[in-house]
Design a protein around this motif. Structure first.
Motif, PDB file in Angstrom:
ATOM      1  N   SER A 152       0.842  -1.191   0.000  1.00  0.00           N
ATOM      2  CA  SER A 152       0.000   0.000   0.000  1.00  0.00           C
ATOM      3  C   SER A 152       0.876   1.239   0.000  1.00  0.00           C
ATOM      4  N   PRO A 153       0.448   2.299  -0.718  1.00  0.00           N
ATOM      5  CA  PRO A 153       1.216   3.546  -0.665  1.00  0.00           C
ATOM      6  C   PRO A 153       1.301   4.120   0.739  1.00  0.00           C
ATOM      7  N   ASP A 154       0.401   3.709   1.627  1.00  0.00           N
ATOM      8  CA  ASP A 154       0.356   4.245   2.986  1.00  0.00           C
ATOM      9  C   ASP A 154       1.151   3.420   3.992  1.00  0.00           C
ATOM     10  N   ILE A 155       1.745   2.318   3.541  1.00  0.00           N
ATOM     11  CA  ILE A 155       2.457   1.419   4.456  1.00  0.00           C
ATOM     12  C   ILE A 155       3.860   1.175   3.919  1.00  0.00           C
ATOM     13  N   GLU A 156       4.857   1.441   4.733  1.00  0.00           N
ATOM     14  CA  GLU A 156       6.237   1.130   4.374  1.00  0.00           C
ATOM     15  C   GLU A 156       6.596  -0.251   4.914  1.00  0.00           C
ATOM     16  N   PRO A 157       7.299  -1.080   4.129  1.00  0.00           N
ATOM     17  CA  PRO A 157       7.677  -2.402   4.651  1.00  0.00           C
ATOM     18  C   PRO A 157       8.630  -2.265   5.833  1.00  0.00           C
ATOM     19  N   GLY A 158       8.458  -3.151   6.796  1.00  0.00           N
ATOM     20  CA  GLY A 158       9.287  -3.118   7.991  1.00  0.00           C
ATOM     21  C   GLY A 158      10.520  -3.992   7.881  1.00  0.00           C
ATOM     22  N   PHE A 159      10.954  -4.260   6.659  1.00  0.00           N
ATOM     23  CA  PHE A 159      12.124  -5.103   6.429  1.00  0.00           C
ATOM     24  C   PHE A 159      12.770  -4.641   5.127  1.00  0.00           C
ATOM     25  N   PRO A 160      14.076  -4.898   4.963  1.00  0.00           N
ATOM     26  CA  PRO A 160      14.794  -4.372   3.796  1.00  0.00           C
ATOM     27  C   PRO A 160      14.547  -5.211   2.543  1.00  0.00           C
ATOM     28  N   PRO A 161      14.814  -4.633   1.352  1.00  0.00           N
ATOM     29  CA  PRO A 161      14.722  -5.400   0.107  1.00  0.00           C
ATOM     30  C   PRO A 161      15.892  -6.382   0.003  1.00  0.00           C
ATOM     31  N   PRO A 162      15.817  -7.308  -0.957  1.00  0.00           N
ATOM     32  CA  PRO A 162      14.770  -7.491  -1.973  1.00  0.00           C
ATOM     33  C   PRO A 162      13.503  -8.092  -1.373  1.00  0.00           C
ATOM     34  N   TYR A 163      12.404  -7.917  -2.124  1.00  0.00           N
ATOM     35  CA  TYR A 163      11.102  -8.377  -1.669  1.00  0.00           C
ATOM     36  C   TYR A 163      10.533  -9.409  -2.639  1.00  0.00           C
ATOM     37  N   ILE A 164       9.641 -10.219  -2.114  1.00  0.00           N
ATOM     38  CA  ILE A 164       8.804 -11.052  -2.971  1.00  0.00           C
ATOM     39  C   ILE A 164       7.373 -10.523  -2.835  1.00  0.00           C
ATOM     40  N   VAL A 165       6.741 -10.259  -3.972  1.00  0.00           N
ATOM     41  CA  VAL A 165       5.408  -9.674  -4.009  1.00  0.00           C
ATOM     42  C   VAL A 165       4.449 -10.715  -4.578  1.00  0.00           C
ATOM     43  N   LYS A 166       3.314 -10.912  -3.879  1.00  0.00           N
ATOM     44  CA  LYS A 166       2.353 -11.936  -4.274  1.00  0.00           C
ATOM     45  C   LYS A 166       0.948 -11.342  -4.288  1.00  0.00           C
ATOM     46  N   PRO A 167       0.084 -11.829  -5.189  1.00  0.00           N
ATOM     47  CA  PRO A 167      -1.336 -11.470  -5.068  1.00  0.00           C
ATOM     48  C   PRO A 167      -1.850 -11.901  -3.698  1.00  0.00           C
ATOM     49  N   ARG A 168      -2.637 -11.034  -3.063  1.00  0.00           N
ATOM     50  CA  ARG A 168      -3.165 -11.395  -1.741  1.00  0.00           C
ATOM     51  C   ARG A 168      -4.110 -12.581  -1.847  1.00  0.00           C
ATOM     52  N   PHE A 169      -4.913 -12.621  -2.888  1.00  0.00           N
ATOM     53  CA  PHE A 169      -5.859 -13.706  -3.104  1.00  0.00           C
ATOM     54  C   PHE A 169      -5.472 -14.408  -4.399  1.00  0.00           C
ATOM     55  N   GLY A 170      -5.160 -15.663  -4.319  1.00  0.00           N
ATOM     56  CA  GLY A 170      -4.780 -16.392  -5.521  1.00  0.00           C
ATOM     57  C   GLY A 170      -4.025 -17.645  -5.166  1.00  0.00           C
ATOM     58  N   GLY A 171      -3.636 -18.371  -6.193  1.00  0.00           N
ATOM     59  CA  GLY A 171      -2.911 -19.615  -5.988  1.00  0.00           C
ATOM     60  C   GLY A 171      -1.492 -19.358  -5.507  1.00  0.00           C
ATOM     61  N   SER A 172      -0.718 -20.426  -5.473  1.00  0.00           N
ATOM     62  CA  SER A 172       0.599 -20.343  -4.850  1.00  0.00           C
ATOM     63  C   SER A 172       1.691 -19.890  -5.801  1.00  0.00           C
ATOM     64  N   SER A 173       1.397 -19.678  -7.083  1.00  0.00           N
ATOM     65  CA  SER A 173       2.498 -19.428  -7.996  1.00  0.00           C
ATOM     66  C   SER A 173       2.237 -18.372  -9.056  1.00  0.00           C
ATOM     67  N   ILE A 174       0.994 -18.052  -9.371  1.00  0.00           N
ATOM     68  CA  ILE A 174       0.715 -17.101 -10.449  1.00  0.00           C
ATOM     69  C   ILE A 174       0.850 -15.667  -9.943  1.00  0.00           C
ATOM     70  N   GLY A 175       1.510 -14.827 -10.745  1.00  0.00           N
ATOM     71  CA  GLY A 175       1.589 -13.398 -10.440  1.00  0.00           C
ATOM     72  C   GLY A 175       2.605 -13.027  -9.383  1.00  0.00           C
ATOM     73  N   ILE A 176       3.550 -13.908  -9.086  1.00  0.00           N
ATOM     74  CA  ILE A 176       4.546 -13.643  -8.047  1.00  0.00           C
ATOM     75  C   ILE A 176       5.790 -12.992  -8.676  1.00  0.00           C
ATOM     76  N   HIS A 177       6.339 -11.993  -8.000  1.00  0.00           N
ATOM     77  CA  HIS A 177       7.515 -11.283  -8.515  1.00  0.00           C
ATOM     78  C   HIS A 177       8.527 -11.057  -7.402  1.00  0.00           C
ATOM     79  N   VAL A 178       9.792 -11.100  -7.765  1.00  0.00           N
ATOM     80  CA  VAL A 178      10.869 -10.661  -6.879  1.00  0.00           C
ATOM     81  C   VAL A 178      11.284  -9.271  -7.339  1.00  0.00           C
ATOM     82  N   VAL A 179      11.302  -8.302  -6.407  1.00  0.00           N
ATOM     83  CA  VAL A 179      11.623  -6.924  -6.767  1.00  0.00           C
ATOM     84  C   VAL A 179      12.705  -6.393  -5.832  1.00  0.00           C
TER      85      VAL A 179
END
Length: 358
Positions: A152-179
Motif C-alpha cells: 500500500s502507498p500508505d504502508i512502508e515495509p518493515g524489512f529491507p529489500p529485496p522483496y517477494i510480491v504476491k497477489p493477496r488472493f490467488g494460488g501459490s504461484s501465479i503473479g509472483i515477482h521478486v523486486v
C-alpha cells in the motif's frame, strides 16, 4: 441413485490447471467403476456436463463438443439443473484452483444448495486463500513465518529489500515477482491483473528453498512424503506447471533428504495447521527453509493434481485416494442453516418502516 460430481475449470487464472486436475480425478473414478458426473465450469462462468473420459486438448478452445449446458440454482433440492431437471448429484469433488472455486465462493453456493463437497468449508476456504489472513493466523498461533504486509502507498515495509510480491488472493504461484525496491511493488499493485484485490510483500529469502507436504483427513489424518522442488529462484508457475510435462514432471527431490529433526518439525507443524485452519480432504502445506530454519509459507486447499504424486512413502494408490475423497463426502453432512429465534415476534410488534426512518 446419485453420483459424485467432479467439478473443474472456473473463471480463474488457474483454469487450465484445474481442467487437468479434474480430468485426472474423473478418469480415476471412472476406472474404479464409480460413474462420476463431470461438470466443467467455463472461463466465463457457465456450466456444462462433459465426458468424464475426455482429454485436456478438448478444452483448449472452451467447452468441448457434445457438452450439455447446465445452470446452477443455489437453493435446497436444486444445484445443477439441465433444463428443469435436477442432476442426480449430492456430492462434488472440487478441482477448481484459485478464484471463486477455491476462495469460498463456490463452497458457499454449494452450502445453499445442500450439496456436500470436498475441501474445507466456505469460511476456512476464505481464510486459507487470503495470504495476509492466513499468515496472521500462523504468527498468532506461535508458528514460524516470515514477516508479511499489505502492499500500500500508505504502508512502508518493515524489512529491507529485496522483496517477494504476491497477489493477496490467488494460488501459490501465479503473479509472483521478486523486486529490488518498494516502488516496483507499488507499480505491480497498479498494473498486475492478478493483484486487483491487493498484494502482500515479504522478504525474499535468498538461498532458501521450498518444502511441501500433502495432508489428507480421511479415513484418518495422514501426511505424505515431503518434496523439495528444484528451482533456480523461486518455485513459480512456469516451473511448476509448464516445464517437464506439468506439475508431476517438474524437477524435485521426493522424498526430500532431510535431517530427522527438520522432518519431524514439518510434520508437527502440518498437523497443527490442519487443526487451526479447518483443513479437510486433501491440501498441500508449503514451507520455506534455509540453513535448518523453517517458516510456514502458505496452504493450498485444492492443490494441483490434488497432490496425488506426493503419496510415495509409503506408496498409496491414486485411485484409492480419490475414492476416499468421495467416501469422506458421503460420510459428511451438508450444512444446515438455523432460523432459531426468528419466530416473527419482532416483526409483529414493529412500528412502520416509515416511522423507523424518522
Amino acid at each position: 441413485m446419485t453420483y459424485p460430481a467432479v467439478v473443474f475449470g472456473g473463471p480463474s487464472p488457474e483454469h487450465d490447471i484445474s481442467v487437468l486436475t479434474g480430468l485426472q480425478a474423473a478418469r480415476l473414478l471412472s476406472e474404479a467403476g464409480t460413474d462420476p458426473v463431470a461438470i466443467y465450469w467455463s472461463k466465463v462462468g457457465r456450466w456444462y456436463r462433459v465426458d468424464p473420459d475426455g482429454e485436456a486438448s478438448d478444452y483448449a478452445s472452451g467447452p468441448p463438443s457434445k457438452s450439455k449446458e447446465l445452470r446452477f440454482v443455489a437453493q435446497p433440492q436444486a444445484g445443477w439443473m439441465i433444463k428443469r431437471r435436477r442432476l442426480d448429484v449430492d456430492t462434488a469433488l472440487l478441482c477448481c484452483h484459485g478464484g471463486p472455486g477455491e476462495d469460498g465462493t463456490l463452497q458457499g453456493a454449494l452450502d445453499l444448495a445442500g450439496i456436500r463437497y470436498s475441501g474445507p468449508d466456505a469460511a476456512a476456504s476464505v481464510l486459507c486463500m487470503d495470504k495476509l489472513a492466513f499468515g496472521a493466523l500462523v504468527v498468532a498461533s506461535g508458528l514460524p513465518a516470515l514477516p508479511r504486509q499489505m502492499v500500500s502507498p500508505d504502508i512502508e515495509p518493515g524489512f529491507p529489500p529485496p522483496y517477494i510480491v504476491k497477489p493477496r488472493f490467488g494460488g501459490s504461484s501465479i503473479g509472483i515477482h521478486v523486486v529490488d525496491d518498494y516502488d516496483t511493488a507499488l507499480a505491480l499493485l497498479r498494473t498486475s491483473p492478478h493483484m486487483d484485490r491487493g498484494a502482500v510483500i515479504e522478504p525474499y529469502l535468498a538461498g532458501g528453498r521450498d518444502l511441501n507436504i500433502a495432508i489428507r483427513t480421511y479415513p484418518e489424518f495422514q501426511l505424505s512424503a515431503i518434496e523439495a522442488p528444484v528451482s533456480e529462484e523461486f518455485y513459480g508457475y512456469e516451473e511448476k506447471y509448464l516445464s517437464g510435462g506439468g506439475i508431476e514432471g517438474s524437477a524435485r527431490e521426493l522424498p526430500a533428504r532431510l535431517p530427522d529433526e527438520l522432518e519431524a518439525r514439518i510434520r508437527s507443524i502440518a498437523a497443527r495447521v490442519t487443526q487451526l485452519a479447518g483443513i479437510r480432504s486433501i491440501a498441500r502445506l508449503d514451507f520455506l527453509e534455509r540453513g535448518g530454519q523453517l517458516w510456514v509459507n502458505e496452504i493450498n486447499t485444492i492443490p494441483g493434481s490434488l497432490s496425488l504424486y506426493l503419496w510415495v512413502d509409503p506408496p498409496m494408490s491414486r485411485r484409492q485416494i480419490v475414492l476416499d475423497l468421495v467416501g469422506e463426502m458421503e460420510d459428511s453432512r451438508s450444512r444446515v442453516f438455523s432460523t432459531a429465534g426468528s419466530d416473527g415476534v419482532a416483526l409483529q410488534g414493529a412500528a412502520s418502516i416509515a416511522a423507523k426512518l424518522g
